[in-house]
Design a protein around this motif. Structure first.
Motif, PDB file in Angstrom:
ATOM      1  N   LEU A  38      -6.580  11.587 -21.625  1.00  0.00           N
ATOM      2  CA  LEU A  38      -6.572  10.339 -20.857  1.00  0.00           C
ATOM      3  C   LEU A  38      -7.704  10.353 -19.833  1.00  0.00           C
ATOM      4  O   LEU A  38      -7.869  11.328 -19.107  1.00  0.00           O
ATOM      5  N   PRO A  39      -8.481   9.269 -19.752  1.00  0.00           N
ATOM      6  CA  PRO A  39      -9.612   9.207 -18.821  1.00  0.00           C
ATOM      7  C   PRO A  39      -9.260   8.653 -17.443  1.00  0.00           C
ATOM      8  O   PRO A  39     -10.142   8.358 -16.648  1.00  0.00           O
ATOM      9  N   PHE A  40      -7.981   8.477 -17.167  1.00  0.00           N
ATOM     10  CA  PHE A  40      -7.560   7.909 -15.883  1.00  0.00           C
ATOM     11  C   PHE A  40      -6.492   8.793 -15.259  1.00  0.00           C
ATOM     12  O   PHE A  40      -5.893   9.632 -15.929  1.00  0.00           O
ATOM     13  N   SER A  41      -6.250   8.593 -13.970  1.00  0.00           N
ATOM     14  CA  SER A  41      -5.284   9.408 -13.236  1.00  0.00           C
ATOM     15  C   SER A  41      -3.865   8.888 -13.377  1.00  0.00           C
ATOM     16  O   SER A  41      -3.639   7.696 -13.599  1.00  0.00           O
ATOM     17  N   LEU A  42      -2.928   9.818 -13.217  1.00  0.00           N
ATOM     18  CA  LEU A  42      -1.506   9.500 -13.220  1.00  0.00           C
ATOM     19  C   LEU A  42      -0.912   9.928 -11.888  1.00  0.00           C
ATOM     20  O   LEU A  42      -1.167  11.031 -11.405  1.00  0.00           O
ATOM     21  N   ILE A  43      -0.141   9.039 -11.297  1.00  0.00           N
ATOM     22  CA  ILE A  43       0.471   9.271  -9.994  1.00  0.00           C
ATOM     23  C   ILE A  43       1.858   9.881 -10.184  1.00  0.00           C
ATOM     24  O   ILE A  43       2.660   9.391 -10.981  1.00  0.00           O
ATOM     25  N   ALA A  44       2.110  10.956  -9.446  1.00  0.00           N
ATOM     26  CA  ALA A  44       3.418  11.624  -9.478  1.00  0.00           C
ATOM     27  C   ALA A  44       4.291  11.037  -8.368  1.00  0.00           C
ATOM     28  O   ALA A  44       4.040  11.262  -7.198  1.00  0.00           O
ATOM     29  N   ASP A  45       5.292  10.277  -8.750  1.00  0.00           N
ATOM     30  CA  ASP A  45       6.185   9.633  -7.778  1.00  0.00           C
ATOM     31  C   ASP A  45       7.576  10.253  -7.905  1.00  0.00           C
ATOM     32  O   ASP A  45       8.554   9.573  -8.213  1.00  0.00           O
ATOM     33  N   ASP A  55       0.863  -1.184   0.000  1.00  0.00           N
ATOM     34  CA  ASP A  55       0.000   0.000   0.000  1.00  0.00           C
ATOM     35  C   ASP A  55       0.895   1.229   0.000  1.00  0.00           C
ATOM     36  O   ASP A  55       2.019   1.201   0.495  1.00  0.00           O
ATOM     37  N   PHE A  56       0.413   2.271  -0.583  1.00  0.00           N
ATOM     38  CA  PHE A  56       1.169   3.524  -0.635  1.00  0.00           C
ATOM     39  C   PHE A  56       0.199   4.683  -0.705  1.00  0.00           C
ATOM     40  O   PHE A  56      -0.974   4.503  -1.020  1.00  0.00           O
ATOM     41  N   GLU A  57       0.700   5.848  -0.388  1.00  0.00           N
ATOM     42  CA  GLU A  57      -0.052   7.082  -0.562  1.00  0.00           C
ATOM     43  C   GLU A  57       0.791   8.002  -1.430  1.00  0.00           C
ATOM     44  O   GLU A  57       1.994   8.132  -1.211  1.00  0.00           O
ATOM     45  N   ALA A  58       0.175   8.586  -2.452  1.00  0.00           N
ATOM     46  CA  ALA A  58       0.900   9.469  -3.370  1.00  0.00           C
ATOM     47  C   ALA A  58      -0.094  10.442  -3.994  1.00  0.00           C
ATOM     48  O   ALA A  58      -1.300  10.248  -3.909  1.00  0.00           O
ATOM     49  N   LYS A  59       0.447  11.474  -4.611  1.00  0.00           N
ATOM     50  CA  LYS A  59      -0.407  12.486  -5.238  1.00  0.00           C
ATOM     51  C   LYS A  59      -0.624  12.177  -6.715  1.00  0.00           C
ATOM     52  O   LYS A  59       0.279  11.695  -7.397  1.00  0.00           O
ATOM     53  N   ILE A  60      -1.854  12.489  -7.168  1.00  0.00           N
ATOM     54  CA  ILE A  60      -2.158  12.367  -8.594  1.00  0.00           C
ATOM     55  C   ILE A  60      -2.058  13.749  -9.227  1.00  0.00           C
ATOM     56  O   ILE A  60      -1.720  14.728  -8.549  1.00  0.00           O
ATOM     57  N   GLU A  61      -2.375  13.821 -10.496  1.00  0.00           N
ATOM     58  CA  GLU A  61      -2.186  15.052 -11.272  1.00  0.00           C
ATOM     59  C   GLU A  61      -2.909  16.277 -10.705  1.00  0.00           C
ATOM     60  O   GLU A  61      -2.487  17.411 -10.915  1.00  0.00           O
ATOM     61  N   THR A  62      -3.973  16.069  -9.944  1.00  0.00           N
ATOM     62  CA  THR A  62      -4.755  17.192  -9.388  1.00  0.00           C
ATOM     63  C   THR A  62      -4.165  17.716  -8.078  1.00  0.00           C
ATOM     64  O   THR A  62      -4.636  18.707  -7.544  1.00  0.00           O
ATOM     65  N   GLY A  63      -3.162  16.991  -7.543  1.00  0.00           N
ATOM     66  CA  GLY A  63      -2.597  17.356  -6.248  1.00  0.00           C
ATOM     67  C   GLY A  63      -3.266  16.607  -5.106  1.00  0.00           C
ATOM     68  O   GLY A  63      -2.835  16.662  -3.962  1.00  0.00           O
ATOM     69  N   GLU A  64      -4.324  15.874  -5.431  1.00  0.00           N
ATOM     70  CA  GLU A  64      -5.050  15.086  -4.428  1.00  0.00           C
ATOM     71  C   GLU A  64      -4.238  13.835  -4.081  1.00  0.00           C
ATOM     72  O   GLU A  64      -3.606  13.239  -4.951  1.00  0.00           O
ATOM     73  N   SER A  65      -4.252  13.448  -2.803  1.00  0.00           N
ATOM     74  CA  SER A  65      -3.561  12.226  -2.377  1.00  0.00           C
ATOM     75  C   SER A  65      -4.494  11.030  -2.512  1.00  0.00           C
ATOM     76  O   SER A  65      -5.670  11.116  -2.176  1.00  0.00           O
ATOM     77  N   ILE A  66      -3.949   9.944  -3.003  1.00  0.00           N
ATOM     78  CA  ILE A  66      -4.712   8.689  -3.063  1.00  0.00           C
ATOM     79  C   ILE A  66      -3.856   7.599  -2.428  1.00  0.00           C
ATOM     80  O   ILE A  66      -2.639   7.718  -2.328  1.00  0.00           O
TER      81      ILE A  66
END
Length: 149
Positions: free
Chosen positions: A86-93, A11-22
């Motif tokens: 793109l219809p899906f999110s991208l995680i910024a790592d 499990d991990f927590e990271a930010k997506i393109e909107t700045g929101e954490s998932i």
């Protein structure tokens, strides 16, 4: 660290393109395609993202959530999403923490020069969070077929 088929996905927590954490655990109960790719707006990565985009409906029908991840920034991801629709999110790592968890930050070699980079790898994760499949030889232009086979 590297992970294997049959193990629980870290499990991990990271930010997506909107700045929101998932968190990966946010998707428990859903099948997840977590695909690691080297860089936004490069030919192979664009081909892979567009193949997933063009087959997104079929992936959703099969019950999948698609998440791309690279070491690019949120801003870079947002531009890539907008440009390629793109219809899906991208995680910024950017700090490569998630790459390290999944064993995808590796030594590579080009023209005899060694450097660290992303191993293009896709993890198919089941509803319980267990790794169902690891695709290491990704066909960028036909990636959906590899997943839905």
């Amino acid at each position: 660290m590297s992970v294997e088929v049959g193990q629980m996905a870290p499990d991990f927590e990271a930010k997506i393109e909107t700045g929101e954490s998932i968190k990966l655990s946010d998707f428990k109960g859903k099948k997840v395609i977590l695909y690691f790719y080297p860089k936004d707006n490069t030919p192979g990565c664009t081909a892979q993202a567009c193949n997933l985009r063009d087959n997104y409906e079929a992936l959703q029908k099969a019950g999948y959530v698609v998440l791309g991840i690279s070491s690019d920034s949120e801003k870079s991801h947002q531009k890539f999403i907008d440009k390629q629709e793109l219809p899906f999110s991208l995680i910024a790592d950017e700090d490569k923490r998630v790459h390290e968890l999944f064993g995808t930050w590796v030594e590579k070699s080009m023209y005899g020069r060694k450097y660290m980079g992303t191993a293009r790898t896709t993890f198919v994760i089941d509803e319980e969070g267990k790794i169902e499949e690891i695709i290491e030889k990704v066909k960028t232009k036909d990636h959906t077929a590899q997943i839905l086979k």
